[in-house]
Design a protein around this motif. Structure first.
Motif, PDB file in Angstrom:
ATOM      1  N   LEU A 363       0.816  -1.130  -0.248  1.00  0.00           N
ATOM      2  CA  LEU A 363      -0.114   0.046   0.325  1.00  0.00           C
ATOM      3  C   LEU A 363       1.063   1.365  -0.099  1.00  0.00           C
ATOM      4  O   LEU A 363       0.716   1.648  -0.356  1.00  0.00           O
ATOM      5  N   PRO A 364       1.882   1.455   0.736  1.00  0.00           N
ATOM      6  CA  PRO A 364       2.773   2.507   0.268  1.00  0.00           C
ATOM      7  C   PRO A 364       3.462   3.018  -0.595  1.00  0.00           C
ATOM      8  O   PRO A 364       3.528   3.920  -1.198  1.00  0.00           O
ATOM      9  N   LEU A 365       4.012   2.290  -1.259  1.00  0.00           N
ATOM     10  CA  LEU A 365       4.841   1.793  -2.585  1.00  0.00           C
ATOM     11  C   LEU A 365       3.346   2.141  -2.931  1.00  0.00           C
ATOM     12  O   LEU A 365       4.143   2.698  -4.300  1.00  0.00           O
ATOM     13  N   ILE A 366       2.576   2.088  -3.260  1.00  0.00           N
ATOM     14  CA  ILE A 366       1.084   1.883  -4.113  1.00  0.00           C
ATOM     15  C   ILE A 366       1.274   3.703  -4.405  1.00  0.00           C
ATOM     16  O   ILE A 366       1.083   4.720  -5.391  1.00  0.00           O
ATOM     17  N   SER A 367       1.668   4.407  -3.276  1.00  0.00           N
ATOM     18  CA  SER A 367       0.709   5.322  -2.725  1.00  0.00           C
ATOM     19  C   SER A 367       2.407   6.088  -3.406  1.00  0.00           C
ATOM     20  O   SER A 367       2.503   7.425  -4.040  1.00  0.00           O
TER      21      SER A 367
END
Lengths: 456, 409
Positions: A363-367
């Motif tokens: 999730l952090p990598l997507i954002s």
């Protein structure tokens, strides 16, 4: 060398060449910073993530089965049956598990340089889950191609990558048909696809500056026809096969050199020549220097790496050693801005932990704009500060850092953590800001967002 | 990880104050007497990455060679959305077509940058740097255009996406924004960080701009729906869900542009145009997505549509003939789409070279008749009011052969 220099080199060894410091890593490296990196060069290759990986062949077959199931369901007018959704989830979960296992290896390994070296080559030979059939094989590609050959000969890495089903699907090679081949004659609608050939020349070997022509691209594409994948019902299902009946017959001329007719051997001969071409040495030397040292790397460093590559016949263990031994690589000015993946992994290393669930990392990598296994193009992820240090990128890093800091705040003393993470690279202003923070979570957020933690 | 409350206006103000930023960007009422018509003009550049097939975007269904050349990739005349005797739009471009019928959308069907290497990455560099040579400069032409504006909040540039594309990189710190959660309720932290970044030429300006933009985003999103939320765009996805995400993306971008002190120049990248195999399905999905983004921009801009030009460009077109795998390989000229209420109605922009085998570039690609930089120059000059000398000397140096396409607005 004075003790201070050695302390700074230890910090650089762990943060610049590796993936950031776990508690104690910098102290361990301080005895012999260079040696601690050289010891990580291993002819057997980079480490494999700790899971029970399926092969690319198995994943290919599973994906084809899923696609067939989905087609049937669509034809039946019920595209979202339970069976289709289940099959889809299984494939997604497997790819997620691959990525989590890789992130856990990065966060936990004592040999950060070895892992970074493997990640560099995975990005160089990008295959991306932006294409469905490739998606299931990105993890196995790293395990079957990148990691085993990471410290071997570049030629072997190039051949392994160019014949792997993940690459053959990602760049459309599996379906490319020689117009004058046995099958091409019968079915004039099928023909050449030059995608893989072009990217081999431009990205994987010579680089665009080498000045090859459109004719070279087309000739290489013709030579590569036949590089394909065994069908579901074949003995070699999901594995590399050479299909003689779609191979374009005849001799080929690439970069002024003629290659005699001859099936698989023709394509392999051209790949070997490309691997040994001086432009390839230059292209790769520049890319390695840019990745590890500076966006605009010192020309003297590029020259060293180029010579090492050329003189060793493309032995990547030698090139790695040259990088470590180069004085330019130890310039204390940290000019590299961490990519989102490097930043997140280094944050986990800071607390001596590993991400426990796929969502924690994805999730952090997507954002942050770097979805795992999903580089937007065959060029792979950018290495440049200008790309990642964007206003939105920094705000998103701040948001994540605040949330992460809240969770880890009670684990350890922030000032000790700052010293562990950065060693002699810790600046006075950052140390003071961390020490003066109102709360422990504020202190950790400041540390994570500090200029020296964001860089390496 | 904990959930994040949305930032509120007070917190945004506090955060901005902590950075020593002006608060005018947070939505103070307009000083109407200082608004000239020119100051309201906006330019949005949509970059379609991967080499968009212009012959699918605006199929020349009336060209005698089109059907034979494209075979299975050809759009049937009756399926295309008719523009004139030669050109149609792809059936997925319904919103663009509706605008075209109102004289608010036009095509330039055979444009290209000066680059001929057919490398994505080289061509994107040339497209975005505005240079004739690859890797000749590290700044983008939109950023150099921003340099010519007087230093005021109104002149800002914005990119949508987690990273800043080359087209907006350079001396002027452009804003960037992508959907996501908001900054935690901690007005202290940005101020403390700004102290740490004081001597950091990269991180200092970027964070300041990012926090400003985050505050604007709350306004932009607030206008969309009471909840203010927005799903992350899913460019790869087709279907209703993907189109709805695309429409919201366009509407959110519009939400930035309509604010007082909002950006006048924006850039948006859409990936996924590298259609080497199975092109028909892929391009229909991607064009439906693009169409929805443009529709969202159109409706989101409301009255400001009259002051806007949207330019959709790509790094190169694709081979005129289908390749052997139901797709096309890297080619040369492609279609640029121009939309906006500020646009003058008219026919195609630039000449049509035709698809006769002898007319093709290197017997393979659609031949370019217009230099993309000419389009850029024309719009920056006529629409945004950049003076000619600045255009030729600073924004597009060394481009006398690319003559500005005037009279578009």
């Amino acid at each position: 060398m004075s003790l201070t220099d050695k302390d700074l080199m230890a910090a650089l060894a762990v943060t610049r060449f590796g993936l950031g410091a776990r508690p104690g890593d910098i102290a361990t490296a301080a005895h012999d910073p260079r040696g601690s990196l050289i010891d990580q060069i291993d002819g057997r290759g980079a480490d494999q993530p700790q899971d029970r990986p399926e092969t690319a062949a198995q994943r290919f077959v599973a994906m084809r089965a899923y696609q067939a199931l989905r087609r049937e369901a669509r034809d039946d007018g019920e595209p979202r049956t339970v069976a289709v959704q289940q099959a889809n989830r299984v494939l997604r979960d497997k790819a997620a598990a691959d990525f989590l296992a890789r992130a856990r290896l990065g966060a936990g390994t004592a040999d950060g340089f070895r892992e970074r070296w493997a990640l560099f080559w995975a990005n160089h030979f990008t295959v991306s889950s932006t294409k469905e059939i490739t998606a299931a094989m990105v993890g196995p590609f790293e395990q079957e191609v990148i990691r085993p050959y990471a410290f071997g000969r570049f030629e072997d890495l190039l051949v392994a990558a160019s014949t792997h089903p993940a690459m053959l699907t990602y760049l459309d090679q599996a379906q490319s048909v020689g117009p004058n081949s046995a099958l091409g004659d019968r079915n004039s609608r099928r023909g050449l696809n030059e995608n893989l050939a072009r990217e081999i020349l431009e990205l994987h070997t010579l680089g665009i500056e080498a000045g090859y022509s459109q004719a070279d691209v087309t000739e290489l594409a013709r030579a590569l026809t036949g590089f394909s994948i065994g069908r579901e019902d074949d003995a070699r299902a999901g594995q590399f096969v050479f299909r003689e009946n779609i191979h374009e017959p005849g001799a080929r001329a690439v970069l002024g050199k003629t290659y005699k007719a001859g099936d698989l051997g023709q394509g392999l001969a051209i790949l070997k020549a490309l691997a040994a071409h001086p432009a390839t040495a230059r292209h790769l030397a520049f890319k390695i220097a840019r990745h590890f040292v500076a966006d605009d790397p010192p020309p003297s460093l590029v020259a060293r790496l180029e010579a090492s590559f050329r003189d060793s016949g493309g032995r990547l263990d030698r090139v790695a050693r040259t990088l470590i031994e180069a004085p330019e690589a130890w310039d204390p000015a940290a000019s590299k801005f961490k990519t989102p993946y490097e930043f997140l992994i280094s944050a986990w290393r800071l607390i001596g932990a590993q991400p426990s669930a796929f969502e924690r990392i994805t999730l952090p990598l997507i954002s942050l704009g770097q979805r795992g296994f999903s580089a937007p193009s065959p060029k792979g992820w950018s290495d440049m500060a200008g790309e990642w240090c964007s206003p939105d990128g920094l705000v998103k890093r701040l948001q994540w850092s605040q949330a992460f800091a809240e969770v880890i705040a009670e684990r350890m003393d922030p000032s000790v953590a700052a010293q562990n993470a950065l060693g002699a690279r810790l600046s006075v202003p950052t140390a003071q800001a961390v020490a003066r923070a109102e709360t422990r979570s504020e202190a950790f957020a400041l540390l994570l967002m500090s200029p020296e933690f964001q860089r390496r | 990880m904990t959930a994040h409350p949305m930032i509120n206006r007070r917190q945004a103000l506090a955060a901005a104050a902590g950075l020593g930023l002006s608060v005018t960007f947070l939505g103070r009422p307009a000083l109407a007497d200082r608004d000239s018509a020119l100051d309201r003009r906006k330019l949005v550049v949509v970059i379609c990455r991967g080499g968009m097939d212009g012959l699918s975007v605006s199929p020349p269904v009336g060209d005698p060679h089109y059907q034979t050349l494209r075979r299975d990739l050809a759009i049937r005349k009756e399926d295309g959305l008719k523009l004139d005797g030669t050109f149609a739009l792809h059936p997925a471009l319904t919103a663009v077509h509706a605008l075209a019928l109102q004289g608010q959308a036009r095509i330039a069907p055979a444009v290209a940058s000066p680059d001929r290497a057919r490398s994505h990455f080289e061509a994107q560099d040339v497209l975005e740097s505005g240079s004739a040579q690859v890797y000749a400069t590290t700044s983008g032409w939109l950023n150099r255009a921003l340099e010519t504006f007087p230093a005021s909040g109104k002149a800002g540039g914005l990119s949508v996406g987690a990273t800043t594309p080359l087209i907006l990189r350079g001396k002027v710190q452009a804003a960037s924004w992508s959907p996501g959660r908001s900054v935690e309720d901690s007005p202290r932290l940005p101020g403390l960080l700004q102290d740490l970044y004081r001597n950091d030429p990269l991180m200092g300006p970027a964070l300041a701009r990012g926090l400003e933009t985050e505050a604007m985003a709350q306004t932009a999103l607030g206008a969309l729906s009471p909840a203010g939320g927005m799903m992350a765009p899913a460019p790869g996805r087709g279907g209703r869900e993907g189109r709805e995400a695309a429409r919201k993306l366009g509407a959110t971008l519009a939400g930035f542009l309509v604010q007082e002190g909002g950006p006048r120049i924006a850039a948006l990248s859409l990936d996924g145009w590298d259609t080497h195999a199975g092109q028909n399905g892929q391009i229909a999905t991607r064009l439906a997505y693009l169409d929805s983004v443009l529709a969202g921009l159109n409706t989101g801009l409301g009255a400001e549509w009259q002051n806007t030009v949207v330019l959709t460009v790509t790094e190169f077109g694709r081979t005129a003939r289908a390749n052997g795998t139901g797709g096309t390989d890297h080619g040369t000229a492609s279609t640029a789409l121009l939309l906006g209420g500020a646009l003058k109605p008219g026919g195609i922009i630039g000449d049509w070279p035709g698809l006769a085998p002898t007319a093709l570039f290197e017997n393979r690609d659609l031949a370019p008749t217009l230099d993309l930089r000419g389009l850029f120059k024309g719009l920056l000059g006529d629409h945004l009011g950049l003076d000619r000398a600045a255009l030729e000397s600073r924004v597009f140096p060394g481009s006398p052969e690319a003559r500005a396409v005037t009279g578009l607005v």
